[in-house]
Design a protein around this motif. Structure first.
Motif, PDB file in Angstrom:
ATOM      1  N   GLY A 110      45.907  78.458  -0.509  1.00  0.00           N
ATOM      2  CA  GLY A 110      46.854  79.087   0.416  1.00  0.00           C
ATOM      3  C   GLY A 110      46.222  80.027   1.418  1.00  0.00           C
ATOM      4  N   ASN A 111      44.943  79.871   1.677  1.00  0.00           N
ATOM      5  CA  ASN A 111      44.251  80.795   2.588  1.00  0.00           C
ATOM      6  C   ASN A 111      44.147  80.275   4.018  1.00  0.00           C
ATOM      7  OD1 ASN A 111      42.540  78.780   1.559  1.00  0.00           O
ATOM      8  ND2 ASN A 111      40.702  79.983   1.989  1.00  0.00           N
ATOM      9  N   ARG A 112      44.526  79.000   4.243  1.00  0.00           N
ATOM     10  CA  ARG A 112      44.425  78.452   5.598  1.00  0.00           C
ATOM     11  C   ARG A 112      45.312  77.214   5.707  1.00  0.00           C
ATOM     12  NH1 ARG A 112      38.932  74.889   6.103  1.00  0.00           N
ATOM     13  NH2 ARG A 112      38.958  73.955   4.033  1.00  0.00           N
ATOM     14  N   GLY A 113      45.453  76.721   6.948  1.00  0.00           N
ATOM     15  CA  GLY A 113      46.163  75.468   7.182  1.00  0.00           C
ATOM     16  C   GLY A 113      47.607  75.473   6.710  1.00  0.00           C
ATOM     17  N   VAL A 114      48.050  74.317   6.235  1.00  0.00           N
ATOM     18  CA  VAL A 114      49.423  74.179   5.754  1.00  0.00           C
ATOM     19  C   VAL A 114      49.676  75.102   4.570  1.00  0.00           C
ATOM     20  CG1 VAL A 114      51.087  72.598   4.722  1.00  0.00           C
ATOM     21  CG2 VAL A 114      49.655  71.810   6.588  1.00  0.00           C
ATOM     22  N   VAL A 277      58.411  67.187 -11.200  1.00  0.00           N
ATOM     23  CA  VAL A 277      57.199  66.943 -10.418  1.00  0.00           C
ATOM     24  C   VAL A 277      57.552  66.028  -9.255  1.00  0.00           C
ATOM     25  CG1 VAL A 277      54.830  66.092 -10.435  1.00  0.00           C
ATOM     26  CG2 VAL A 277      55.786  67.131 -12.508  1.00  0.00           C
ATOM     27  N   GLN A 278      57.099  66.380  -8.072  1.00  0.00           N
ATOM     28  CA  GLN A 278      57.356  65.542  -6.894  1.00  0.00           C
ATOM     29  C   GLN A 278      56.087  65.431  -6.053  1.00  0.00           C
ATOM     30  OE1 GLN A 278      60.050  63.752  -6.946  1.00  0.00           O
ATOM     31  NE2 GLN A 278      61.599  64.691  -5.643  1.00  0.00           N
ATOM     32  N   MET A 279      55.840  64.217  -5.532  1.00  0.00           N
ATOM     33  CA  MET A 279      54.736  63.997  -4.605  1.00  0.00           C
ATOM     34  C   MET A 279      55.260  64.125  -3.189  1.00  0.00           C
ATOM     35  SD  MET A 279      53.822  63.100  -7.560  1.00  0.00           S
ATOM     36  CE  MET A 279      55.036  61.842  -7.934  1.00  0.00           C
ATOM     37  N   LEU A 280      54.646  65.006  -2.402  1.00  0.00           N
ATOM     38  CA  LEU A 280      55.157  65.303  -1.066  1.00  0.00           C
ATOM     39  C   LEU A 280      54.106  65.051   0.008  1.00  0.00           C
ATOM     40  CD1 LEU A 280      57.001  68.690  -1.811  1.00  0.00           C
ATOM     41  CD2 LEU A 280      57.973  66.382  -1.770  1.00  0.00           C
ATOM     42  N   HIS A 281      54.448  64.184   0.956  1.00  0.00           N
ATOM     43  CA  HIS A 281      53.642  64.033   2.172  1.00  0.00           C
ATOM     44  C   HIS A 281      54.142  65.088   3.151  1.00  0.00           C
ATOM     45  CE1 HIS A 281      51.830  62.565   5.783  1.00  0.00           C
ATOM     46  NE2 HIS A 281      52.966  62.170   6.308  1.00  0.00           N
ATOM     47  N   PRO A 282      53.316  66.073   3.509  1.00  0.00           N
ATOM     48  CA  PRO A 282      53.811  67.193   4.325  1.00  0.00           C
ATOM     49  C   PRO A 282      54.089  66.835   5.768  1.00  0.00           C
ATOM     50  CG  PRO A 282      51.458  67.384   4.028  1.00  0.00           C
ATOM     51  CD  PRO A 282      51.897  66.220   3.181  1.00  0.00           C
ATOM     52  N   GLY A 283      53.755  65.617   6.180  1.00  0.00           N
ATOM     53  CA  GLY A 283      53.898  65.242   7.573  1.00  0.00           C
ATOM     54  C   GLY A 283      52.615  65.512   8.328  1.00  0.00           C
ATOM     55  N   PHE A 284      52.625  65.207   9.599  1.00  0.00           N
ATOM     56  CA  PHE A 284      51.461  65.380  10.467  1.00  0.00           C
ATOM     57  C   PHE A 284      51.531  66.787  11.045  1.00  0.00           C
ATOM     58  CE2 PHE A 284      48.958  63.074  14.089  1.00  0.00           C
ATOM     59  CZ  PHE A 284      47.801  63.698  13.655  1.00  0.00           C
ATOM     60  N   ALA A 291      42.389  68.533  13.412  1.00  0.00           N
ATOM     61  CA  ALA A 291      42.004  68.795  14.801  1.00  0.00           C
ATOM     62  C   ALA A 291      41.306  67.607  15.447  1.00  0.00           C
ATOM     63  CB  ALA A 291      41.108  70.029  14.871  1.00  0.00           C
ATOM     64  N   LYS A 292      40.609  66.809  14.637  1.00  0.00           N
ATOM     65  CA  LYS A 292      39.903  65.674  15.238  1.00  0.00           C
ATOM     66  C   LYS A 292      40.877  64.603  15.739  1.00  0.00           C
ATOM     67  CE  LYS A 292      38.860  62.594  11.309  1.00  0.00           C
ATOM     68  NZ  LYS A 292      37.758  61.877  10.644  1.00  0.00           N
ATOM     69  N   TYR A 293      42.158  64.734  15.345  1.00  0.00           N
ATOM     70  CA  TYR A 293      43.186  63.808  15.821  1.00  0.00           C
ATOM     71  C   TYR A 293      44.075  64.435  16.888  1.00  0.00           C
ATOM     72  CZ  TYR A 293      41.905  61.420  11.476  1.00  0.00           C
ATOM     73  OH  TYR A 293      41.216  60.801  10.467  1.00  0.00           O
ATOM     74  N   ALA A 294      43.609  65.519  17.494  1.00  0.00           N
ATOM     75  CA  ALA A 294      44.426  66.236  18.473  1.00  0.00           C
ATOM     76  C   ALA A 294      44.878  65.345  19.626  1.00  0.00           C
ATOM     77  CB  ALA A 294      43.662  67.439  19.016  1.00  0.00           C
ATOM     78  N   HIS A 295      44.096  64.322  19.933  1.00  0.00           N
ATOM     79  CA  HIS A 295      44.439  63.439  21.057  1.00  0.00           C
ATOM     80  C   HIS A 295      45.679  62.580  20.772  1.00  0.00           C
ATOM     81  CE1 HIS A 295      41.901  61.123  18.338  1.00  0.00           C
ATOM     82  NE2 HIS A 295      42.369  60.016  18.865  1.00  0.00           N
ATOM     83  N   ILE A 296      46.109  62.498  19.492  1.00  0.00           N
ATOM     84  CA  ILE A 296      47.313  61.721  19.170  1.00  0.00           C
ATOM     85  C   ILE A 296      48.421  62.598  18.575  1.00  0.00           C
ATOM     86  CG2 ILE A 296      46.103  59.534  18.883  1.00  0.00           C
ATOM     87  CD1 ILE A 296      46.230  60.003  15.830  1.00  0.00           C
ATOM     88  N   TRP A 297      48.209  63.902  18.568  1.00  0.00           N
ATOM     89  CA  TRP A 297      49.217  64.802  18.006  1.00  0.00           C
ATOM     90  C   TRP A 297      50.603  64.556  18.599  1.00  0.00           C
ATOM     91  CZ3 TRP A 297      46.384  70.222  17.923  1.00  0.00           C
ATOM     92  CH2 TRP A 297      45.648  70.349  16.728  1.00  0.00           C
ATOM     93  N   ALA A 302      53.036  65.271  15.613  1.00  0.00           N
ATOM     94  CA  ALA A 302      52.456  66.389  14.873  1.00  0.00           C
ATOM     95  C   ALA A 302      53.197  67.678  15.218  1.00  0.00           C
ATOM     96  CB  ALA A 302      50.971  66.531  15.199  1.00  0.00           C
ATOM     97  N   VAL A 303      53.364  68.545  14.225  1.00  0.00           N
ATOM     98  CA  VAL A 303      54.106  69.796  14.414  1.00  0.00           C
ATOM     99  C   VAL A 303      53.240  70.978  14.015  1.00  0.00           C
ATOM    100  CG1 VAL A 303      56.348  68.691  14.030  1.00  0.00           C
ATOM    101  CG2 VAL A 303      55.115  69.680  12.084  1.00  0.00           C
ATOM    102  N   ASP A 304      53.632  72.154  14.464  1.00  0.00           N
ATOM    103  CA  ASP A 304      52.953  73.368  14.029  1.00  0.00           C
ATOM    104  C   ASP A 304      53.089  73.497  12.514  1.00  0.00           C
ATOM    105  OD1 ASP A 304      52.247  74.019  16.618  1.00  0.00           O
ATOM    106  OD2 ASP A 304      53.995  75.310  16.943  1.00  0.00           O
ATOM    107  N   ALA A 305      52.074  74.072  11.897  1.00  0.00           N
ATOM    108  CA  ALA A 305      52.075  74.195  10.438  1.00  0.00           C
ATOM    109  C   ALA A 305      53.284  74.981   9.934  1.00  0.00           C
ATOM    110  CB  ALA A 305      50.779  74.851   9.978  1.00  0.00           C
TER     111      ALA A 305
END
Length: 338
Positions: A110-114, A277-284, A291-297, A302-305
């Motif tokens: 929980g120190n960075r990103g999503v 228990v649930q498996m969750l895809h958080p989305g893009f 960041a390496k996919y920024a050209h297709i965000w 893609a949404v803000d975290a």
């Protein structure tokens, strides 16, 4: 309180209905949850709610096309939601943070990103938060009242056991978020077996180390506890022919698929103990990891975290014993096939 607009009730009801085995019947019932203008209906969701079940074969694999499943093609999924102005995909108005107030929640990584975005949202909701990570960050340190347990490596069983001993009381929710993504493209010529094993260890075995250590130490509420496994649509074997028609990135996809399998088995074992228990895809989400996919965000939605965090926590709020052990896309609340 002002009730949410009918279109949001409709979208949320259909997403919840998608968790049931008899989705078609439940979707019909969900239609009566809200009175809505036919012209303003979220057409993409309704289309999938009453579609005829079919399958598509590609390269020997079967790609399910069932109304309980979301659309496998990411750009098409986003375009359909945007065209229909689907409130479940295009807003977070459905999110009720008050349901998390006072809940004890532990978030790994929980120190960075999503993970950090989830922690920030939990903090805003008034939850009691524990964060585990190898090292902290200035943004995490700025959140007053959050217990941060440092030096936790989900690859290291001893450090995970030490972490569990520092949790002073049972938690209501565990969010297994810690992950790892090897950025260079993996092909038959460039496979990195050490990195593949590292991804499997962190993304698939890591959540089991954490869940096991906490539960066996009596630190997950039972009954009533919830375990959210943050995985990825990249773990869907059925969707590889759509999302990866040329293959590659072996370690990433194998690790997420293995994480899903571990989550399903965990859900089966924990159900009699009253733990979900649930498996969750958080989305893009727009993070350093993507960041390496920024050209297709923008093309792929893609949404803000911060938005991704609300989507994830909304699905955590929806977890019930009746809707357990599923693979959910947090973008629209529909299922993803294994």
């Amino acid at each position: 309180d002002i009730p949410p607009p009918p279109c949001i009730l409709m979208s949320s009801a259909l997403a919840l209905a998608a968790r049931t085995s008899s989705f078609t019947a439940t979707a019909a019932l969900a239609r009566r949850v809200a009175v809505h203008n036919k012209n303003n209906t979220t057409t993409s969701t309704l289309r999938r709610a009453f579609a005829v079940k079919t399958t598509t074969r590609a390269m020997g694999s079967t790609i399910p096309d069932d109304p309980k499943y979301t659309i496998p093609n990411q750009p098409e999924r986003f375009a359909a939601g945007k065209a229909a102005n689907d409130p479940r995909m295009m807003t977070t108005d459905y999110f009720d943070g008050s349901l998390l107030k006072g809940k004890r929640v532990l978030v790994t990584g929980g120190n960075r990103g999503v993970g950090l975005a989830i922690v920030k949202e939990l903090w805003a909701c008034g939850a009691s938060i524990i964060v585990t990570c190898r090292s902290s960050s200035p943004e995490l340190d700025a959140l007053e009242g959050v217990q941060v347990i440092l030096g936790v490596d989900v690859q290291d069983t001893a450090s995970v056991a030490k972490m569990a001993a520092q949790v002073t009381a049972p938690i209501d929710i565990l969010i297994n978020n810690a992950g790892y993504f090897y950025e260079p493209l993996e092909t038959i010529e460039t496979m990195n077996f050490e990195e593949e094993l590292k991804m499997l260890d962190i993304c698939a075995v890591g959540p089991l180390r954490v869940s096991s250590a906490l539960f066996n130490a009596g630190k997950i509420a039972a009954p009533g506890g919830r375990i959210a496994m943050i995985t990825s649509q990249g773990g869907s074997v059925a969707w590889r022919t759509v999302q990866n028609p040329t293959g590659h990135d072996y370690g990433h996809h194998m690790s997420k698929s293995a994480a899903n399998m571990g989550g399903v088995l965990l859900a089966q074992e924990m159900a009699p103990k009253g733990v979900m228990v649930q498996m969750l895809h958080p989305g893009f989400n727009k993070t350093g990891m993507t960041a390496k996919y920024a050209h297709i965000w923008e093309v792929e939605g893609a949404v803000d975290a911060a938005v991704g965090a609300k989507r994830v926590l909304h699905e955590v709020n929806l977890m019930t014993p009746a809707h357990n052990g599923l693979f959910i896309n947090c973008e629209d609340g529909l299922q993803i096939p294994w």
